[in-house]
Design an enzyme around this catalytic site. Structure first.
Site, PDB file in Angstrom:
ATOM      1  N   LYS A   1      -7.585   8.326  -0.923  1.00 26.60           N
ATOM      2  CA  LYS A   1      -8.590   8.742  -0.564  1.00 26.60           C
ATOM      3  C   LYS A   1      -9.325   9.917  -1.137  1.00 26.60           C
ATOM      4  O   LYS A   1      -9.330  10.725  -0.323  1.00 26.60           O
ATOM      5  CB  LYS A   1      -8.535   8.824   1.037  1.00 26.60           C
ATOM      6  CG  LYS A   1      -8.073   7.569   1.810  1.00 26.60           C
ATOM      7  CD  LYS A   1      -7.825   7.802   3.247  1.00 26.60           C
ATOM      8  CE  LYS A   1      -7.464   6.755   4.189  1.00 26.60           C
ATOM      9  NZ  LYS A   1      -6.141   6.392   4.386  1.00 26.60           N
TER      10      LYS A   1
ATOM     11  N   ASP B   1     -13.683  15.067  -3.394  1.00 26.76           N
ATOM     12  CA  ASP B   1     -13.906  16.543  -3.843  1.00 26.76           C
ATOM     13  C   ASP B   1     -15.226  16.216  -4.884  1.00 26.76           C
ATOM     14  O   ASP B   1     -15.818  15.567  -4.861  1.00 26.76           O
ATOM     15  CB  ASP B   1     -12.714  16.625  -4.880  1.00 26.76           C
ATOM     16  CG  ASP B   1     -12.182  18.115  -5.092  1.00 26.76           C
ATOM     17  OD1 ASP B   1     -13.283  18.950  -5.129  1.00 26.76           O
ATOM     18  OD2 ASP B   1     -11.179  18.657  -4.936  1.00 26.76           O
TER      19      ASP B   1
ATOM     20  N   ARG C   1       3.320  -1.527  10.557  1.00 30.67           N
ATOM     21  CA  ARG C   1       4.347  -1.263  11.568  1.00 30.67           C
ATOM     22  C   ARG C   1       4.691  -2.718  11.956  1.00 30.67           C
ATOM     23  O   ARG C   1       5.940  -3.113  12.136  1.00 30.67           O
ATOM     24  CB  ARG C   1       4.185  -0.344  13.039  1.00 30.67           C
ATOM     25  CG  ARG C   1       4.328   1.041  12.352  1.00 30.67           C
ATOM     26  CD  ARG C   1       3.770   1.845  13.229  1.00 30.67           C
ATOM     27  NE  ARG C   1       2.095   1.685  13.178  1.00 30.67           N
ATOM     28  CZ  ARG C   1       1.483   2.526  13.882  1.00 30.67           C
ATOM     29  NH1 ARG C   1       1.906   3.690  14.608  1.00 30.67           N
ATOM     30  NH2 ARG C   1       0.053   2.652  13.581  1.00 30.67           N
TER      31      ARG C   1
ATOM     32  N   ASP D   1      -3.539   4.374  -1.869  1.00 35.89           N
ATOM     33  CA  ASP D   1      -4.455   4.680  -0.964  1.00 35.89           C
ATOM     34  C   ASP D   1      -4.257   6.136  -0.761  1.00 35.89           C
ATOM     35  O   ASP D   1      -3.823   6.839  -0.057  1.00 35.89           O
ATOM     36  CB  ASP D   1      -3.984   3.997   0.330  1.00 35.89           C
ATOM     37  CG  ASP D   1      -4.810   4.475   1.543  1.00 35.89           C
ATOM     38  OD1 ASP D   1      -5.885   4.809   1.354  1.00 35.89           O
ATOM     39  OD2 ASP D   1      -4.144   4.451   2.687  1.00 35.89           O
TER      40      ASP D   1
ATOM     41  N   LYS E   1       0.865  -1.166   0.227  1.00 33.77           N
ATOM     42  CA  LYS E   1       0.196  -0.184   0.068  1.00 33.77           C
ATOM     43  C   LYS E   1       0.988   1.312   0.065  1.00 33.77           C
ATOM     44  O   LYS E   1       1.751   1.459   0.872  1.00 33.77           O
ATOM     45  CB  LYS E   1      -1.139   0.093   1.193  1.00 33.77           C
ATOM     46  CG  LYS E   1      -1.801   1.397   1.254  1.00 33.77           C
ATOM     47  CD  LYS E   1      -2.822   1.139   2.394  1.00 33.77           C
ATOM     48  CE  LYS E   1      -2.429   1.587   3.902  1.00 33.77           C
ATOM     49  NZ  LYS E   1      -2.134   3.070   3.687  1.00 33.77           N
TER      50      LYS E   1
ATOM     51  N   THR F   1     -11.192   4.989  11.029  1.00 33.88           N
ATOM     52  CA  THR F   1     -10.945   4.409  12.386  1.00 33.88           C
ATOM     53  C   THR F   1     -10.594   5.334  13.384  1.00 33.88           C
ATOM     54  O   THR F   1     -10.622   5.016  14.287  1.00 33.88           O
ATOM     55  CB  THR F   1     -10.057   3.112  12.421  1.00 33.88           C
ATOM     56  OG1 THR F   1      -8.842   3.577  11.676  1.00 33.88           O
ATOM     57  CG2 THR F   1     -10.906   2.135  11.495  1.00 33.88           C
TER      58      THR F   1
HETATM   59  O1  C5P Z   1       1.278   0.369  11.111  1.00 33.29           O
HETATM   60  P1  C5P Z   1      -0.316  -0.085  10.948  1.00 33.29           P
HETATM   61  O2  C5P Z   1      -0.502  -1.500  10.874  1.00 33.29           O
HETATM   62  O3  C5P Z   1      -1.190   0.408  12.085  1.00 33.29           O
HETATM   63  O4  C5P Z   1      -0.645   0.656   9.581  1.00 33.29           O
HETATM   64  C1  C5P Z   1      -1.984   0.713   9.144  1.00 33.29           C
HETATM   65  C2  C5P Z   1      -2.028   1.206   7.637  1.00 33.29           C
HETATM   66  O5  C5P Z   1      -3.406   1.323   7.197  1.00 33.29           O
HETATM   67  C3  C5P Z   1      -1.418   2.564   7.756  1.00 33.29           C
HETATM   68  O6  C5P Z   1      -1.027   3.035   6.714  1.00 33.29           O
HETATM   69  C4  C5P Z   1      -2.827   3.676   7.930  1.00 33.29           C
HETATM   70  O7  C5P Z   1      -2.435   4.936   7.580  1.00 33.29           O
HETATM   71  C5  C5P Z   1      -3.899   2.965   7.350  1.00 33.29           C
HETATM   72  N1  C5P Z   1      -5.200   2.849   7.536  1.00 33.29           N
HETATM   73  C6  C5P Z   1      -5.584   2.647   9.078  1.00 33.29           C
HETATM   74  N2  C5P Z   1      -6.754   2.921   9.353  1.00 33.29           N
HETATM   75  C7  C5P Z   1      -7.728   3.297   8.588  1.00 33.29           C
HETATM   76  C8  C5P Z   1      -7.423   3.569   7.083  1.00 33.29           C
HETATM   77  C9  C5P Z   1      -6.119   3.468   6.771  1.00 33.29           C
HETATM   78  O8  C5P Z   1      -4.681   2.310   9.872  1.00 33.29           O
HETATM   79  N3  C5P Z   1      -9.037   3.450   8.830  1.00 33.29           N
END
Ligand code: C5P
Length: 230
Positions: free
Chosen positions: A60, A63, A209, A58, A31, A117
């Site tokens: 998003k 507009d 992460r 991604d 992503k 979220t």
């Molecule tokens: O590091 P981690 O596993 O928390 O990363 C989750 C990824 O998903 C990040 O790129 C974050 O921006 C994205 N994301 C999220 N919640 C959302 C939409 C996207 O954690 N609702």
């Protein structure tokens, strides 16, 4: 579309992305978000594709319909696997996004962000003036996305079960907030393991992460992949 766990490449430079990808000798699904795309743009997308990986771009989009349609026409040329918009932009905007995307491209899937979220129920009520539960607001946006013709939504795995029950199992549920047993929660609030996400009806998981910050990213990825694919 590949069912591999989607690795969130939340790095600030192309060099860091390349150093990360150099460790893997198999095709991945990754992503690329705003942070990276705004710095490195289409060039990085092409180089990741040339390495044989699948891409969820991604960005998003949100507009007026005409602007989103034209932006999607441009993104269509990048020929990635998955793109997204905000459902809050409305049904006409989502239909325009599909129209723009399909000018040059027949295979890229398109999904919508429902409620971020990071949004709390208090914010939903007091700032957005939506007087429902988060689950109802998410389901409403998911229904709207399906009516507009989108392929699915980004949501929490904890919402995937309800969306599957109402909108069918083929409607994509791409779910971040994934943490393997025993790994750091970081700033994610509502998390599940890969196995739980699968049981709840997620069609794709997004993991950042726990893989990118791991001492052994390849090993962490393999463990997550095995528990997700079962
Ligand atoms: O590091 P981690 O596993 O928390 O990363 C989750 C990824 O998903 C990040 O790129 C974050 O921006 C994205 N994301 C999220 N919640 C959302 C939409 C996207 O954690 N609702």
């Amino acid at each position: 579309m590949k069912q591999l766990p989607i690795i969130a490449l939340d790095f600030e430079s192309a060099d860091k992305v390349n150093a990360f990808l150099d460790q893997f000798d198999e095709p991945l699904f990754v992503k690329v978000g705003m942070e990276l795309f705004y710095q490195t743009g289409p060039k990085l997308i092409k180089s990741i594709k040339d390495r044989g990986h699948s891409i969820f771009l991604d960005l998003k989009l949100h507009d007026i319909p005409n602007t989103v349609s034209k932006a999607m026409e441009g993104l269509a040329k990048l020929d990635v696997d998955l793109v997204n918009v905000h459902a809050a932009g409305g049904k006409a905007m989502m239909e325009a996004a599909i129209k723009g995307l399909r000018q040059h491209n027949k295979h890229t899937k398109i999904i919508a962000v429902t409620q971020l979220t990071s949004t709390t129920e208090t914010q939903l009520h007091e700032e957005q003036n939506i007087q429902t539960t988060i689950e109802e607001a998410v389901l409403n946006y998911a229904k709207l996305s399906q009516q507009a013709g989108l392929d699915g939504v980004v949501c929490s795995p904890l919402e995937a079960e309800l969306i599957t029950a109402q909108l069918g199992k083929d409607f994509m549920k791409v779910t971040p907030g994934i943490r393997p047993e025993g790994s750091a929660q970081n700033d994610q609030k509502r998390i599940t393991t890969p196995e739980q996400a699968k049981q709840l009806g997620s069609t794709h998981i997004v993991v950042g992460r726990p893989i990118t910050q791991s001492d052994d990213p390849v090993k962490s990825y393999q463990i997550i992949k095995e528990s997700w694919l079962g």
